[in-house]
Design a protein around this motif. Structure first.
Motif, PDB file in Angstrom:
ATOM      1  N   LEU A 189       3.171   5.846  -3.216  1.00 26.07           N
ATOM      2  CA  LEU A 189       4.330   6.620  -3.677  1.00 26.07           C
ATOM      3  C   LEU A 189       4.401   6.674  -5.200  1.00 26.07           C
ATOM      4  CD1 LEU A 189       7.134   5.476  -1.182  1.00 26.07           C
ATOM      5  CD2 LEU A 189       6.003   7.692  -1.275  1.00 26.07           C
ATOM      6  N   LEU A 190       3.939   5.595  -5.856  1.00 30.92           N
ATOM      7  CA  LEU A 190       3.955   5.571  -7.326  1.00 30.92           C
ATOM      8  C   LEU A 190       3.033   6.623  -7.931  1.00 30.92           C
ATOM      9  CD1 LEU A 190       4.055   1.759  -8.187  1.00 30.92           C
ATOM     10  CD2 LEU A 190       5.797   3.468  -8.720  1.00 30.92           C
ATOM     11  N   LYS A 191       2.055   7.089  -7.122  1.00 32.18           N
ATOM     12  CA  LYS A 191       1.124   8.102  -7.622  1.00 32.18           C
ATOM     13  C   LYS A 191       1.756   9.499  -7.669  1.00 32.18           C
ATOM     14  CE  LYS A 191      -2.920   5.696  -5.749  1.00 32.18           C
ATOM     15  NZ  LYS A 191      -4.066   5.803  -4.815  1.00 32.18           N
ATOM     16  N   GLN A 229      10.648   4.524 -10.020  1.00 32.62           N
ATOM     17  CA  GLN A 229       9.457   3.711 -10.290  1.00 32.62           C
ATOM     18  C   GLN A 229       9.803   2.219 -10.287  1.00 32.62           C
ATOM     19  OE1 GLN A 229       8.000   5.249 -13.989  1.00 32.62           O
ATOM     20  NE2 GLN A 229       6.817   6.879 -13.036  1.00 32.62           N
ATOM     21  N   GLU A 230      10.920   1.865 -10.935  1.00 34.81           N
ATOM     22  CA  GLU A 230      11.330   0.461 -11.001  1.00 34.81           C
ATOM     23  C   GLU A 230      11.627  -0.074  -9.598  1.00 34.81           C
ATOM     24  OE1 GLU A 230      14.707  -2.323 -13.205  1.00 34.81           O
ATOM     25  OE2 GLU A 230      14.450  -0.227 -13.781  1.00 34.81           O
ATOM     26  N   MET A 250       0.826  -1.205   0.000  1.00 36.63           N
ATOM     27  CA  MET A 250       0.000   0.000   0.000  1.00 36.63           C
ATOM     28  C   MET A 250       0.867   1.265   0.000  1.00 36.63           C
ATOM     29  SD  MET A 250      -2.920  -1.288   2.702  1.00 36.63           S
ATOM     30  CE  MET A 250      -3.882   0.197   2.523  1.00 36.63           C
ATOM     31  N   GLY A 251       1.976   1.224   0.787  1.00 38.78           N
ATOM     32  CA  GLY A 251       2.825   2.416   0.881  1.00 38.78           C
ATOM     33  C   GLY A 251       3.483   2.758  -0.435  1.00 38.78           C
ATOM     34  N   PHE A 252       4.114   1.762  -1.072  1.00 40.75           N
ATOM     35  CA  PHE A 252       4.817   2.052  -2.329  1.00 40.75           C
ATOM     36  C   PHE A 252       3.847   2.251  -3.485  1.00 40.75           C
ATOM     37  CE2 PHE A 252       8.344   0.099   0.084  1.00 40.75           C
ATOM     38  CZ  PHE A 252       9.288   1.113  -0.096  1.00 40.75           C
TER      39      PHE A 252
END
Length: 742
Positions: free
Chosen positions: A400-402, A411-412, A395-397
């Protein structure tokens, strides 16, 4: 949960209303068709009556008969689309006038070709009717020379008797009505139905059936057993046929039904003539009616409710996982508490005789209870950590991707962390499922020959990157050559034991060596496997406990490690199923050696190497046309992205029936990725239908229900191969290379 139940009930109510409305439209349209035919019949009857000079005596000279033929011919020109014949019979059943409709042509039959119809069932029935009563035949297929006419010609005969003023029978007027007109009217509204539309006669046989088309008109053939509504819906047939209309929920789905009376009950028809309107009675026939039925099967209902179910399932997924874990630990604690109470009762019964031993046993029971409490606390904390940690990572990452402005490298990195957290959660759930199956006795042994050395090589290659990341030297020892390493056992469970032990060794070894392998006993009866590490070791008083569920050697959390403490318990369960035993030798601070045995059952297999096995050159120049059949949009998108490097065109469908249609429309398909669980026609049935007309296309089954029997069932159905979900791009690429590598 009640909220989702109310939403589901509301959706189902909408479906029931829609199916009821469709049947009402079909009934109204068919009733109008029949009304027009009966009006035509009664109008012609009036013309026949007044055609002769003597009026209702039905006597004609040659000119009057010719005039009557012309009137019939003129009348028929406007009706040629849905009439087959107009026939006027005299009192002896001999044809006086017959008009034939052939294609776009309407013509009068020569008098020399007119026939005697006195033996036909419809003439015999018409003789019994009174003036102005209407006769209607059964709805069936036209028969010529005792054979059903091909192509099928559905037929309905509607007639009325002709009587003179003394009520003497003077003949009959009959219209042969092409039943396809009624069926076409039925078909016009069928697409508005979500379910399967059916039209049945009063005996329960199908005139139209989108659910089982092969059952249509089966009652017309002596060579086959006729299939009726009762054969398919045995528990629902009485309810449908004993009521005019209604709706019921059966074990198979929702049935909506309506009744059509070709000659309406308790109704009059009026025909306007020069002398005014005259009421026409209908012949009573309680057994002659048709049933309109809509069948919305459970699979269709589930597909419609799937979005709601997915929303609900997301909510309860974590709750179910935690509930399963909590149930297991509560059972464990409960059993331990019962044992403790039994010990206390035994001590109390011997208070007078063994005071000293009572005190000692009481202290032992107290220590055990304290240990149970410590186990409960440690396990709940561990489970909370094991579930929350990967969930927090996912959920956290994902959040963060948003964020805008992330670099490709960031992103990778975030995606890799999400994948690792997901794999950790998947591993935890897999362990819980494995231990549950072992405890419930639902694990089946699947024995087959296989190469033991290859299995261990795969384990070595799988764990090598993880060992190198910790600067641990990983070694493999094999005691047999490949010829003698072909053994008969359950290789999947054997691999599970080995991998759990190696994974455990890597977890508790921060530096040094991990060595694993096997050797054969002197009597060649058993194989002894070992996994040796230079890790933290196991205290003497914990050696027996480590094979119990949810227990790690460092229970006091001195060196907390990732994991649920299920691996060794699963290994112990699998070894027992494989008819072996497992034990450990360890010194705290120096390392451990885990041993287990299985029976040595050698199989003589002569390997056949391909002629070009020395050197294989990787070539893949062909671009494939690929069909993806999957009802899950996420899986469909993943598959599309995974095969993009190999595809010239990708066609996507969501159901098995759509997959069959797509294969027929695209005979040049190279590959079909077929999901097994889809609404309506599933992947197995779709594959069988595709194989009826396309033997060459490569079909790969793919499903989330990855049990041992699924692969065999897929091959039997006609699939070339099988891959389980969750899908992996590398596995998808390997399966494509397997079948299309030059």
């Amino acid at each position: 949960m009640k909220f989702y139940s109310l939403k589901s009930a509301n959706e189902i109510e909408k479906l029931k209303i829609q199916e009821t409305n469709v049947l009402e439209l079909q009934k109204t349209a068919i009733d109008k068709k029949l009304k027009v035919i009966i009006d035509d019949l009664l109008l012609l009857a009036e013309h026949v009556k007044i055609a002769g000079e003597s009026g209702a005596d039905y006597q004609y000279d040659a000119q009057e008969l010719e005039n009557l033929e012309n009137e019939f011919l003129a009348f028929g020109i406007g009706k040629k689309r849905y009439y087959d014949q107009l026939r006027y019979l005299d009192e002896n059943g001999r044809e006086l006038v017959r008009i034939n409709f052939t294609g776009d042509t309407v013509k009068t039959v020569e008098r020399s070709e007119l026939q005697d119809k006195s033996a036909r069932y419809y003439f015999k029935d018409l003789v019994k009717l009174e003036t102005d009563e209407i006769y209607i035949s059964p709805f069936d297929l036209n028969v010529e020379h005792e054979q059903v006419e091909l192509p099928y010609k559905p037929m309905l005969r509607i007639g009325t008797p002709l009587r003179d003023k003394d009520n003497k029978f003077k003949g009959a007027l009959i219209i042969n009505y092409l039943g396809e007109d009624i069926l076409s009217t039925f078909d016009i509204y069928s697409p508005q139905s979500i379910g399967h539309n059916m039209l049945l006669n009063s005996r329960g046989f199908w005139l139209r059936n989108s659910y089982e088309p092969e059952a249509e008109w089966s009652f017309m053939f002596d060579s086959i057993h006729p299939v009726s509504f009762k054969d398919v819906f045995a528990n629902d047939e009485a309810s449908v046929f004993n009521q005019e209309k209604g709706q019921l929920i059966s074990s198979k789905g929702i049935l909506t039904f309506q009744t059509i009376y070709p000659i309406p009950k308790d109704d009059d028809y009026s025909v306007a003539m020069n002398e005014g309107a005259r009421n026409i009675k209908v012949a009573p026939d309680e057994g002659r009616y048709w049933k309109l039925v809509s069948f919305l099967e459970n699979a269709q209902i589930r597909a419609i409710l799937k979005p709601l179910q997915n929303e609900r399932n997301m909510f309860i997924l974590v709750i179910v996982a935690v509930a399963m874990v909590f149930s297991l630990v509560v059972s464990k604690i409960r059993l331990n508490e019962i044992d403790a109470r039994n010990n206390l009762r035994e001590l109390n019964s011997k208070l007078e005789e063994k005071v000293a031993s009572r005190t000692e046993k009481y202290l032992e029971a107290k220590l055990k209870a304290e240990e149970n409490d410590k186990l409960k606390t440690a396990f709940l904390a561990n489970m909370s950590h094991e579930i929350r940690t990967p969930m927090s990572g996912i959920m956290g990452f994902a959040n963060l991707l948003k964020q805008p402005g992330l670099t490709g490298e960031q992103q990778e990195k975030y995606i890799d962390l999400i994948n690792r957290s997901g794999n950790r959660m998947l591993s935890l759930i897999s362990d819980i499922i494995d231990i549950s199956r072992i405890e419930s006795g639902n694990v089946k042994l699947v024995v087959s020959p296989g190469n033991l050395n290859e299995l261990l090589d795969e384990c070595f290659n799988f764990f090598m990157p993880e060992a190198e990341a910790k600067n641990v030297d990983l070694k493999l020892t094999k005691a047999l050559t490949d010829k003698y390493a072909i053994i008969k056992t359950d290789h999947e469970k054997l691999e599970g034991v080995v991998m759990n032990l190696i994974k455990n060794a890597i977890k508790y070894t921060d530096a040094g060596i991990i060595e694993f392998g096997y050797h054969l006993t002197e009597d060649e009866a058993e194989l002894i496997f070992f996994v040796k590490d230079t890790g933290i070791g196991i205290p003497e008083n914990r050696k027996a406990a480590i094979f119990e569920r949810f227990v790690q050697a460092d229970i006091e959390d001195k060196m907390a490690r990732e994991g649920a403490g299920l691996g060794l318990s699963i290994a112990k369960g699998f070894v027992k199923i494989l008819e072996g035993k497992i034990w450990v030798e360890s010194k705290e601070g120096e390392g451990s050696i885990f041993y287990f045995t299985i029976p040595y059952k050698h199989v003589n297999v002569t390997p056949k190497l391909p002629e070009d096995a020395i050197s294989i050159e990787y070539k893949f120049n062909k671009k494939l046309k690929i069909l993806i059949a999957d009802d899950d949009d996420v899986s469909c998108q993943l598959l599309t992205n995974s095969v993009s490097d190999f595809a010239s065109q990708v066609v996507s469908v969501n159901t098995g029936s759509e997959a069959v249609k797509a294969c027929k429309a695209n005979p040049d398909l190279d590959l079909v990725l077929m999901d097994i669980r889809m609404p309506g026609t599933n992947g197995y049935h779709a594959t069988k239908k595709i194989r009826e007309f396309n033997k060459n296309v490569v079909i790969i089954a793919q499903t989330a229900f990855a049990f041992t029997g699924d692969k065999k069932r897929s091959i039997v159905a006609g699939c070339n191969d099988y891959i389980p979900k969750p899908l992996n791009k590398e596995e998808i690429e390997q399966i494509i290379l397997k079948y299309f590598l030059d």
